[in-house]
Structures are given as structure tokens and as C-alpha cells.
Design a protein around this motif. Structure first.
Motif, PDB file in Angstrom:
ATOM      1  N   LEU A  61      50.056  15.277  16.989  1.00  0.00           N
ATOM      2  CA  LEU A  61      50.800  16.237  17.802  1.00  0.00           C
ATOM      3  C   LEU A  61      50.720  15.785  19.261  1.00  0.00           C
ATOM      4  N   VAL A  62      51.879  15.583  19.885  1.00  0.00           N
ATOM      5  CA  VAL A  62      51.932  15.096  21.261  1.00  0.00           C
ATOM      6  C   VAL A  62      52.402  16.230  22.161  1.00  0.00           C
ATOM      7  N   GLY A  63      51.590  16.589  23.139  1.00  0.00           N
ATOM      8  CA  GLY A  63      51.934  17.634  24.093  1.00  0.00           C
ATOM      9  C   GLY A  63      52.565  17.045  25.346  1.00  0.00           C
ATOM     10  N   THR A  64      52.350  17.708  26.471  1.00  0.00           N
ATOM     11  CA  THR A  64      52.937  17.299  27.746  1.00  0.00           C
ATOM     12  C   THR A  64      52.355  15.957  28.199  1.00  0.00           C
ATOM     13  N   ARG A  65      53.225  14.999  28.466  1.00  0.00           N
ATOM     14  CA  ARG A  65      52.754  13.721  29.002  1.00  0.00           C
ATOM     15  C   ARG A  65      53.937  12.921  29.534  1.00  0.00           C
ATOM     16  N   ASP A  66      53.626  11.959  30.403  1.00  0.00           N
ATOM     17  CA  ASP A  66      54.652  11.071  30.940  1.00  0.00           C
ATOM     18  C   ASP A  66      55.011  10.003  29.913  1.00  0.00           C
ATOM     19  N   TYR A  67      56.206   9.490  30.048  1.00  0.00           N
ATOM     20  CA  TYR A  67      56.671   8.441  29.135  1.00  0.00           C
ATOM     21  C   TYR A  67      55.944   7.127  29.390  1.00  0.00           C
ATOM     22  N   THR A  68      55.529   6.461  28.311  1.00  0.00           N
ATOM     23  CA  THR A  68      55.105   5.064  28.384  1.00  0.00           C
ATOM     24  C   THR A  68      55.667   4.341  27.175  1.00  0.00           C
ATOM     25  N   GLU A  69      56.250   3.204  27.413  1.00  0.00           N
ATOM     26  CA  GLU A  69      56.840   2.422  26.320  1.00  0.00           C
ATOM     27  C   GLU A  69      55.777   1.986  25.317  1.00  0.00           C
ATOM     28  N   LYS A  70      54.572   1.711  25.811  1.00  0.00           N
ATOM     29  CA  LYS A  70      53.514   1.208  24.941  1.00  0.00           C
ATOM     30  C   LYS A  70      53.138   2.222  23.869  1.00  0.00           C
ATOM     31  N   LEU A  71      52.930   3.480  24.267  1.00  0.00           N
ATOM     32  CA  LEU A  71      52.564   4.497  23.276  1.00  0.00           C
ATOM     33  C   LEU A  71      53.719   4.730  22.301  1.00  0.00           C
ATOM     34  N   GLU A  72      54.931   4.730  22.792  1.00  0.00           N
ATOM     35  CA  GLU A  72      56.079   4.920  21.903  1.00  0.00           C
ATOM     36  C   GLU A  72      56.129   3.828  20.837  1.00  0.00           C
ATOM     37  N   MET A  73      55.855   2.603  21.216  1.00  0.00           N
ATOM     38  CA  MET A  73      55.854   1.490  20.255  1.00  0.00           C
ATOM     39  C   MET A  73      54.698   1.625  19.260  1.00  0.00           C
ATOM     40  N   GLN A  74      53.533   2.055  19.745  1.00  0.00           N
ATOM     41  CA  GLN A  74      52.380   2.215  18.856  1.00  0.00           C
ATOM     42  C   GLN A  74      52.617   3.301  17.809  1.00  0.00           C
ATOM     43  N   LEU A  75      53.136   4.434  18.247  1.00  0.00           N
ATOM     44  CA  LEU A  75      53.398   5.521  17.312  1.00  0.00           C
ATOM     45  C   LEU A  75      54.554   5.180  16.378  1.00  0.00           C
ATOM     46  N   SER A  76      55.507   4.401  16.858  1.00  0.00           N
ATOM     47  CA  SER A  76      56.602   3.950  16.000  1.00  0.00           C
ATOM     48  C   SER A  76      56.072   3.082  14.867  1.00  0.00           C
ATOM     49  N   GLN A  77      55.078   2.290  15.152  1.00  0.00           N
ATOM     50  CA  GLN A  77      54.459   1.448  14.127  1.00  0.00           C
ATOM     51  C   GLN A  77      53.794   2.305  13.048  1.00  0.00           C
ATOM     52  N   ILE A  78      53.210   3.424  13.467  1.00  0.00           N
ATOM     53  CA  ILE A  78      52.528   4.306  12.516  1.00  0.00           C
ATOM     54  C   ILE A  78      53.513   5.003  11.579  1.00  0.00           C
TER      55      ILE A  78
ATOM     56  N   LEU B 121      58.798  11.061  24.233  1.00  0.00           N
ATOM     57  CA  LEU B 121      58.795  10.047  23.190  1.00  0.00           C
ATOM     58  C   LEU B 121      60.095  10.174  22.410  1.00  0.00           C
ATOM     59  N   LYS B 122      60.603   9.064  21.918  1.00  0.00           N
ATOM     60  CA  LYS B 122      61.813   9.133  21.098  1.00  0.00           C
ATOM     61  C   LYS B 122      61.739   8.140  19.950  1.00  0.00           C
TER      62      LYS B 122
ATOM     63  N   SER C 101      39.680   8.433  26.491  1.00  0.00           N
ATOM     64  CA  SER C 101      40.455   7.200  26.582  1.00  0.00           C
ATOM     65  C   SER C 101      41.908   7.557  26.834  1.00  0.00           C
ATOM     66  N   THR C 102      42.672   6.584  27.312  1.00  0.00           N
ATOM     67  CA  THR C 102      44.112   6.760  27.296  1.00  0.00           C
ATOM     68  C   THR C 102      44.590   6.623  25.854  1.00  0.00           C
ATOM     69  N   ALA C 103      45.671   7.280  25.525  1.00  0.00           N
ATOM     70  CA  ALA C 103      46.210   7.180  24.175  1.00  0.00           C
ATOM     71  C   ALA C 103      46.622   5.740  23.868  1.00  0.00           C
ATOM     72  N   GLU C 104      47.171   5.053  24.882  1.00  0.00           N
ATOM     73  CA  GLU C 104      47.624   3.679  24.682  1.00  0.00           C
ATOM     74  C   GLU C 104      46.455   2.757  24.321  1.00  0.00           C
ATOM     75  N   HIS C 105      45.355   2.909  25.027  1.00  0.00           N
ATOM     76  CA  HIS C 105      44.194   2.066  24.746  1.00  0.00           C
ATOM     77  C   HIS C 105      43.621   2.396  23.366  1.00  0.00           C
ATOM     78  N   PHE C 106      43.521   3.679  23.063  1.00  0.00           N
ATOM     79  CA  PHE C 106      42.931   4.097  21.791  1.00  0.00           C
ATOM     80  C   PHE C 106      43.741   3.578  20.604  1.00  0.00           C
TER      81      PHE C 106
ATOM     82  N   LYS D  22      63.784  11.541  30.847  1.00  0.00           N
ATOM     83  CA  LYS D  22      62.376  11.857  31.087  1.00  0.00           C
ATOM     84  C   LYS D  22      62.302  13.322  31.462  1.00  0.00           C
ATOM     85  N   VAL D  23      61.538  14.091  30.699  1.00  0.00           N
ATOM     86  CA  VAL D  23      61.515  15.540  30.836  1.00  0.00           C
ATOM     87  C   VAL D  23      60.186  15.988  31.428  1.00  0.00           C
TER      88      VAL D  23
END
Length: 554
Positions: free
Chosen positions: A216-233, A249-250, A323-328, A406-407
Motif C-alpha cells: 500500500l503506497v500513501g502520500t509520496r513524491d514520484y521517483t522513477e526508480k521505485l516505479e520500476m521496482q514495483l513494476s517488477q514485482i 506511481l503509474k 530506509s528509503t523505499a528505493e533502497h529497500f 505529479k499530484v
């Protein structure tokens, strides 16, 4: 010829701000903070902005910090001026937005003797700041060394925690003694700490044994890295990923409209769709229904990933991951199995069913606040900064597709008080167009957010005016009392037209769907002045339209 403050504490402060790259200063008028205003405005390194209303100024500073992703300093005079900062400080605290708060003060021995504009400013924000520091007056022994160390510590704390930090600055008179040259200071040895971020081995085992994984992803700024990681999942349907409009995220396999899917969950539905491993990312979650659902679901394991906050929102927290989500996820993906799970298909079938019903309801819905958000989701240009005010605005936005932008929304404390000021501050530091979509009460409450000489001409504000706080017709409870219209909903007949004229905005008003379709495309085009579009829905039963939607979605 340049003239600088002779106050040593201010000279040291300016030197350290430059050393740490804090160049944006929001200044509210006053005499006690005149040494700061003079010194900063005369120093070439700083970008100074004059905002009169301190409550608005603090939100403007927060918006600037969100836009630049760097700390912003705000400074005001003593007394009630500093108290007016508090709403924005609480919001920045819960959003982890770096504000450095510089409050000028009377000398320490003037407190509580009924001197003018003097209150107890020391530790004023301690419940909602990451640090509170009080400088010594220049006349005190060892003040230079003490103040240097205090300011350095405060700035580093603001950067490390990415949140508000307060420096209270007692200043003795005279306040207007000036010098033509700034003194030299020694170089700064920066001592910013880096966190050690490792993944405990038992978390890998928990993932690999779980069959029903929900992220579950709440309020956060966009980062391409996290979007790619979650897309892989989600590529192999290994987990269900729920996101909100301001999760930024999209992906077609992310579930973007939580309330659309779970609003009418029965007790048996809650058991059927419950996760056994819940992973939460980001700050506040808008959906009240997902909170109710997950509190009843009681997942076996719940991890929350954040550098600072680890709230037990769902009363099931088992792992606090600093941790940051991206690093984790960058590390986690090297150790876990990404196997298809029937749990994803369960949710996917639900989504297909609800999306069809959503589309069917939209086709038969007449002009209303609900229809307005459907239209805006289609018409708002791609890749702009979309700010949405609190209350009904962000709730409507959750039901439609705004993921091409970006919302942003002030969901730290979820108040309406600074939505406009935050958006204007963001716009001031962005080269991209900023659009604010706001309800009428949010707009009129924060009208001083427009008292700002730095708003770019490509800024746009859309006010949907339903004549009051329509959210109180939607949520259960308020309509059972006689106090609804006057004291809760606060019914009114105000228009944004006069505000637009007073603050130099172009203004357009529409009252029907045909006119709205005609004006929207031109509204977003660049022009010489910022624009306000007011959409009036006061004579429409907006609450009934929304209630009808959720009844139809059963």
C-alpha cells in the motif's frame, strides 16, 4: 553600496545557510526581524521573497521546499507572528518537508514582563519540530562560538530529518546598525550522518512464505526508480499494489482507485481480500475505507518503510524499516522469489467488475462535482504539477485517473488551511505549470495565498464552488443535526471573482458542462497572467450524486 546587519548572530547564520546550500528565504514584515531581512536581501547568494501573512508565508515556504526538494528558511518578527507559523509547521512535520524556522525575538529577560510583541517563543514548536534551538544575544559571553555550533546543528538536523527545525533568535536594540563588509568565517566541517540500511534476514523469509502480499503506497513524491521496482514485482502477479492519486506511481497492474473497489466490502469480503503480509510505503493514506479494512484484516506481518516515520496505522506493525523505499526494494529484489499468486487474480477480477460499473455510472451522470472531476481527469494537460486541496477535492480525485501528472495534497494533517499557499509556493520554484484544484471553503479560507508577487503567469486555479463544505453532506453524522448548514457546512454565496480581480488573476466562471468543455482547453494555455476558473455547482445535489455512485457500485 551593500549594507549588512552588524549582528554577529545574523552574520553567522547567513554564512552557514550558504555553506549548506539553503538559498531560498521567505520573509514576513516586522521590525524585530529587520536585521535578518536586511542581511539576507543584501546578500547576493539568497533568493528572498516577501509574504505578509505569516500563516500563508509558512505554507508558501513549505510548497517551495516540496518543489525544490531542498530546505527553505522562513523568518518573521516576534510575538503572535511566530504563532501564525504553527499550522504549516505541523503539516511539514507530518510530511517530512524541510523548513528552517527563524523567529526573531525580544531579549530573553523581556519575556513575561508585558513588553510588546513578546511571548514565550523558546521551544514554541517542540511538539511538531525535529529540533528547537535558541541563540545567545551577541552581548553574551562566547556567543559567537555557541551560536555557530547551534546553527550548524539545527541546519544538519533539518537536512537529515527532512522536516521543520526551529531557531529562535533573541535580538537586542539597536536593530538597524549596518556594516558595509561581511566578516570572514572559517570553513564548515559538515557532519551529516548517513544511515546504515540493511535488510534483516527474517523479512526475506516472511516474503517468500507469504501467499497474500499487499503493498500500500500513501502520500509520496514520484521517483522513477521505485516505479520500476514495483513494476517488477507486479509483472508476474507476485503482489497486489494499491496506490492513491498522490502516491505518484503509474502502471496498469497497480490498483489505483481503492475506494472504488472496497467501499462496500462486507465482513466476508474483508476476510476474502485480506493480506497476510502488508507492506506500507510513504506518508498519510487518504482512504478511510482502506484503514478500516486493514485494521479488521489484522495481517500476520506488517512492514512500514520510511527513513523517519513508522506509524502503527493499522494496529499490526511488526517491522520498522528505516530506509528509503528505493533502497529497500533495490536490496529486497535480490533475495526474494517473485512467483505468481492467486491473490493478485482475486483482486484483478474485482477491479474489472468495479471499473465497468464505474464507467456505466459516469455515462449517466449529469453535471455535478463528480462529473467535474471526470472531465478534469481527461482535460488537464499531461506532466503538470497538480495540487489538490483537502476535504472533498482529494476524495473525488481518488475515483478518477490523474496519474499522468505529479499530484500533491497536504495530507500531513489533512487541513484546508494552507492548500492555496502551498500550491503557490510550489509554483514559484517550478518551471512546469502548476494547477490547483480546490473547493470553495479551502480557497476562501486561504485567500491570502494569492497575496504573493511571485506567482508565475502560467499558474492555474480551478475552484469548484458548491456553496459550502459539501463534504459534511457526504460523511455520515452531520446531516442529523440542525447545526449543519450554518455551523458545519457553512453555507455561503461568495464568488471568487472579486478575489481574482484584487490579486491580478484572469477570471472565468462556468455553470454547465457545455461551457466548461468550451473554455478548458484555452484555460491551460500560457498567458500574461495567472488564471482562476470558478465552476459553480451550488444548485446541484452533489452529495446525492456521490452517494448514488457508491450505491451503484455495490
Amino acid at each position: 553600496m551593500k549594507q549588512y546587519s552588524s549582528k554577529r548572530s545574523i552574520q553567522i547564520l547567513a554564512h552557514l545557510l550558504k555553506e549548506y546550500g539553503i538559498f531560498d528565504i521567505v520573509i514576513s514584515p516586522g521590525s524585530r526581524n529587520a536585521p535578518l531581512a536586511i542581511h539576507f536581501s543584501e546578500t547576493d547568494a539568497f533568493n528572498c521573497y516577501s509574504i505578509v501573512d505569516e500563516r500563508s508565508a509558512a505554507f508558501v515556504g513549505m510548497g517551495m521546499a516540496k518543489s525544490t526538494k531542498k530546505p527553505v528558511a522562513i523568518t518573521c518578527t516576534s510575538g503572535s507572528a511566530s504563532a501564525n507559523y504553527y499550522p504549516a509547521i505541523t503539516e511539514a512535520f507530518y510530511q517530512n518537508t524541510p523548513l528552517l524556522i527563524l523567529t526573531a525575538d525580544r531579549p530573553t529577560d523581556y519575556v513575561d514582563i508585558f513588553d510588546g510583541q513578546t511571548i514565550r517563543q523558546k521551544d514554541l514548536y517542540q511538539q511538531h519540530s525535529y529540533g528547537d534551538f535558541q541563540l545567545l544575544e551577541d552581548e553574551k559571553e562566547n556567543s559567537d562560538e555557541e551560536n555557530f555550533n547551534l546553527i550548524k546543528k539545527a541546519i544538519e538536523l533539518c537536512i537529515e530529518k527532512q522536516g521543520p527545525v526551529h531557531i529562535n533568535i533573541p535580538l537586542t536594540e539597536p536593530l538597524y546598525q549596518l556594516v558595509s563588509e561581511q566578516p570572514a568565517f572559517p570553513p564548515v566541517e559538515k557532519t551529516l550522518r548517513k544511515k546504515k540500511e540493511e535488510i534483516p534476514s527474517h523479512l526475506i523469509a516472511e516474503w517468500n512464505t507469504a501467499k497474500r502480499i499487499m503493498i500500500l503506497v500513501g502520500t509520496r513524491d514520484y521517483t522513477e526508480k521505485l516505479e520500476m521496482q514495483l513494476s517488477q514485482i507486479v509483472k508476474n502477479h507476485s503482489a497486489v499494489i494499491l496506490k492513491e492519486a498522490n502516491s505518484n506511481l503509474k502502471h496498469d497492474k497497480f490498483f489505483a482507485h481503492i475506494d472504488r473497489y472496497i467501499f462496500n466490502f462486507s465482513e466476508s469480503d474483508m476476510q476474502l481480500y485480506a493480506p497476510d503480509l502488508l507492506i506500507t510505503i510513504g506518508q498519510n493514506v487518504v482512504s478511510k475505507k482502506i484503514k478500516q479494512f486493514l485494521r479488521k484484516a489484522k495481517p500476520k506481518n506488517h512492514w512500514h518503510i520510511d527513513e523517519v516515520w513508522h506509524p502503527d496505522t493499522f494496529f499490526s506493525l511488526t517491522a520498522k524499516i528505516e530506509s528509503t523505499a528505493e533502497h529497500f526494494f533495490g536490496k529486497l529484489l535480490n533475495h526474494i522469489r517473485l512467483e505468481p499468486q492467486p491473490y493478485y487474480n482475486l483482486w484483478d477480477v474485482l477491479r474489472d467488475k468495479k471499473d465497468l460499473k464505474h464507467d456505466e455510472y459516469c455515462l449517466k451522470t449529469q453535471f455535478s462535482d463528480f462529473k467535474l472531476f471526470e472531465i478534469l481527469a481527461e482535460k488537464i494537460p499531461n506532466n503538470i504539477n497538480l495540487h489538490i486541496s483537502n476535504s472533498s477535492a482529494i476524495r473525488y480525485a481518488q475515483l478518477f485517473d490523474f496519474q499522468k501528472n505529479k499530484v500533491y495534497c497536504n495530507r500531513g494533517t489533512s487541513g484546508i488551511d494552507g492548500c492555496t499557499s502551498t500550491a503557490m509556493g510550489f509554483a514559484m520554484k517550478s518551471v512546469e505549470q502548476t494547477v490547483l484544484v480546490t473547493g470553495d471553503l479551502s480557497f476562501f479560507y486561504d485567500i491570502n495565498g494569492l497575496w504573493n508577487n511571485y506567482i508565475p503567469p502560467y499558474t492555474r486555479i480551478i475552484v469548484f464552488n458548491n456553496g459550502g463544505g459539501d463534504i459534511f453532506k457526504i460523511i455520515p453524522g452531520p446531516d442529523s443535526t440542525n447545526a449543519l448548514e450554518e455551523f458545519i457546512l457553512t453555507k455561503h454565496h461568495r464568488s471568487a471573482e472579486h478575489a481574482a480581480k484584487d490579486f491580478g488573476f484572469q477570471y472565468t466562471k462556468v455553470e454547465d458542462e457545455v461551457t466548461l468543455d468550451r473554455v478548458l482547453d484555452n484555460f491551460f494555455k500560457h498567458d500574461t497572467r495567472p488564471k482562476i476558473l470558478e465552476i459553480t455547482t451550488q444548485d446541484i445535489e452533489n452529495a446525492e450524486v456521490l452517494k448514488g455512485y457508491f450505491d451503484f457500485m455495490k
